[in-house]
Design a protein around this motif. Sequence first.
Motif, PDB file in Angstrom:
ATOM      1  N   PRO A  94     -10.826 -38.481   4.936  1.00 27.83           N
ATOM      2  CA  PRO A  94      -9.484 -38.843   5.059  1.00 27.83           C
ATOM      3  C   PRO A  94      -9.070 -39.529   6.521  1.00 27.83           C
ATOM      4  O   PRO A  94      -7.526 -40.004   6.469  1.00 27.83           O
ATOM      5  CB  PRO A  94      -9.238 -37.386   5.729  1.00 27.83           C
ATOM      6  N   ASP A  95      -9.859 -39.860   7.132  1.00 30.45           N
ATOM      7  CA  ASP A  95      -9.463 -40.830   8.454  1.00 30.45           C
ATOM      8  C   ASP A  95      -9.379 -42.426   8.124  1.00 30.45           C
ATOM      9  O   ASP A  95      -9.502 -42.998   9.011  1.00 30.45           O
ATOM     10  CB  ASP A  95     -10.009 -40.264   9.736  1.00 30.45           C
ATOM     11  N   PHE A  96      -9.930 -42.676   7.048  1.00 27.89           N
ATOM     12  CA  PHE A  96     -10.290 -43.927   6.585  1.00 27.89           C
ATOM     13  C   PHE A  96      -9.075 -44.761   6.475  1.00 27.89           C
ATOM     14  O   PHE A  96      -7.945 -44.468   6.160  1.00 27.89           O
ATOM     15  CB  PHE A  96     -10.723 -44.089   4.998  1.00 27.89           C
ATOM     16  N   LEU A  97      -8.952 -45.844   7.569  1.00 29.31           N
ATOM     17  CA  LEU A  97      -7.577 -46.627   7.633  1.00 29.31           C
ATOM     18  C   LEU A  97      -6.752 -46.923   6.420  1.00 29.31           C
ATOM     19  O   LEU A  97      -5.556 -46.548   6.323  1.00 29.31           O
ATOM     20  CB  LEU A  97      -7.953 -47.714   8.397  1.00 29.31           C
ATOM     21  N   VAL A 141     -10.328 -32.313   9.730  1.00 34.58           N
ATOM     22  CA  VAL A 141      -9.630 -31.555   9.139  1.00 34.58           C
ATOM     23  C   VAL A 141      -8.202 -31.700   9.364  1.00 34.58           C
ATOM     24  O   VAL A 141      -7.142 -31.538   8.773  1.00 34.58           O
ATOM     25  CB  VAL A 141     -10.317 -30.316   9.851  1.00 34.58           C
ATOM     26  N   ARG A 142      -7.710 -32.054  10.895  1.00 35.20           N
ATOM     27  CA  ARG A 142      -6.471 -32.547  11.121  1.00 35.20           C
ATOM     28  C   ARG A 142      -5.722 -33.392  10.115  1.00 35.20           C
ATOM     29  O   ARG A 142      -4.729 -33.285  10.014  1.00 35.20           O
ATOM     30  CB  ARG A 142      -6.318 -33.002  12.637  1.00 35.20           C
ATOM     31  N   PHE A 143      -6.484 -34.640   9.866  1.00 35.36           N
ATOM     32  CA  PHE A 143      -6.056 -35.183   8.996  1.00 35.36           C
ATOM     33  C   PHE A 143      -5.657 -34.681   7.569  1.00 35.36           C
ATOM     34  O   PHE A 143      -4.632 -34.918   7.024  1.00 35.36           O
ATOM     35  CB  PHE A 143      -6.801 -36.767   8.756  1.00 35.36           C
ATOM     36  N   ARG A 196     -19.696 -33.539  16.855  1.00 39.50           N
ATOM     37  CA  ARG A 196     -19.129 -32.250  16.335  1.00 39.50           C
ATOM     38  C   ARG A 196     -17.614 -32.182  16.080  1.00 39.50           C
ATOM     39  O   ARG A 196     -16.942 -31.748  15.383  1.00 39.50           O
ATOM     40  CB  ARG A 196     -19.742 -30.857  16.576  1.00 39.50           C
ATOM     41  N   ARG A 197     -16.926 -32.602  17.500  1.00 41.08           N
ATOM     42  CA  ARG A 197     -15.684 -32.933  17.357  1.00 41.08           C
ATOM     43  C   ARG A 197     -14.788 -33.556  16.300  1.00 41.08           C
ATOM     44  O   ARG A 197     -13.710 -33.260  15.738  1.00 41.08           O
ATOM     45  CB  ARG A 197     -15.008 -33.422  18.608  1.00 41.08           C
ATOM     46  N   ARG A 198     -15.635 -34.577  15.545  1.00 40.60           N
ATOM     47  CA  ARG A 198     -15.102 -35.180  14.655  1.00 40.60           C
ATOM     48  C   ARG A 198     -14.913 -34.376  13.124  1.00 40.60           C
ATOM     49  O   ARG A 198     -13.703 -34.699  12.639  1.00 40.60           O
ATOM     50  CB  ARG A 198     -16.097 -36.348  14.186  1.00 40.60           C
ATOM     51  N   GLY A 199     -15.578 -33.537  13.047  1.00 39.90           N
ATOM     52  CA  GLY A 199     -15.219 -32.520  12.241  1.00 39.90           C
ATOM     53  C   GLY A 199     -14.022 -31.958  12.123  1.00 39.90           C
ATOM     54  O   GLY A 199     -13.081 -31.779  11.038  1.00 39.90           O
TER      55      GLY A 199
END
Length: 166
Positions: free
Chosen positions: A104-107, A85-87, A78-81
């Motif tokens: 959005p975290d896709f390198l 959001v931060r990205f 769940r932390r990943r969500g």
Amino acid sequence: MSTDAVFYQAAALCLTYPDDDFVARLPLLREAAPQLREFTDHAAVTPPQELAAHYVQVFDFKDRHSLYLSWWHDGDTRRRGMSLVRFKEVYQAYGMEFTGEELPDFLPAVLEFTARTGNTDLLTEHRDCLEQLRRRLNDFGTPYACVLEAVCAALPTRRGWEITRR
């Protein structure tokens, strides 16, 4: 566009699925980003179908080589969500809205953001993740490791941080 921006944009392209547009851009990528020449030279002599099959084998079948930075830190929790959001918030702070098909975290998306803004914070915050990915790609024996080598080498250093090469 600065040389750093060109490099980060080229690295982003090298880490996306190698479609016909990628193959057409290879000569330009080779000239624009000499740090990636080992990879672009390999890609230039590899048949497009073989290059695409290798990309799928490396990045799509196992999380061991995930291009999603929050996965390295949070896994499938769940932390990943909140990390995602931060990205998005960082992109928005620069007047950019993330609308890609990927997360959005896709390198490659983070590398493109860095190319457009000059802000390396997301990459440096995830340096440990990038180093883990780099090591795993090296161990796997894929030419994509060269791209991660160059990205890690280009990042600003932190006090007390040493990059270990294998």
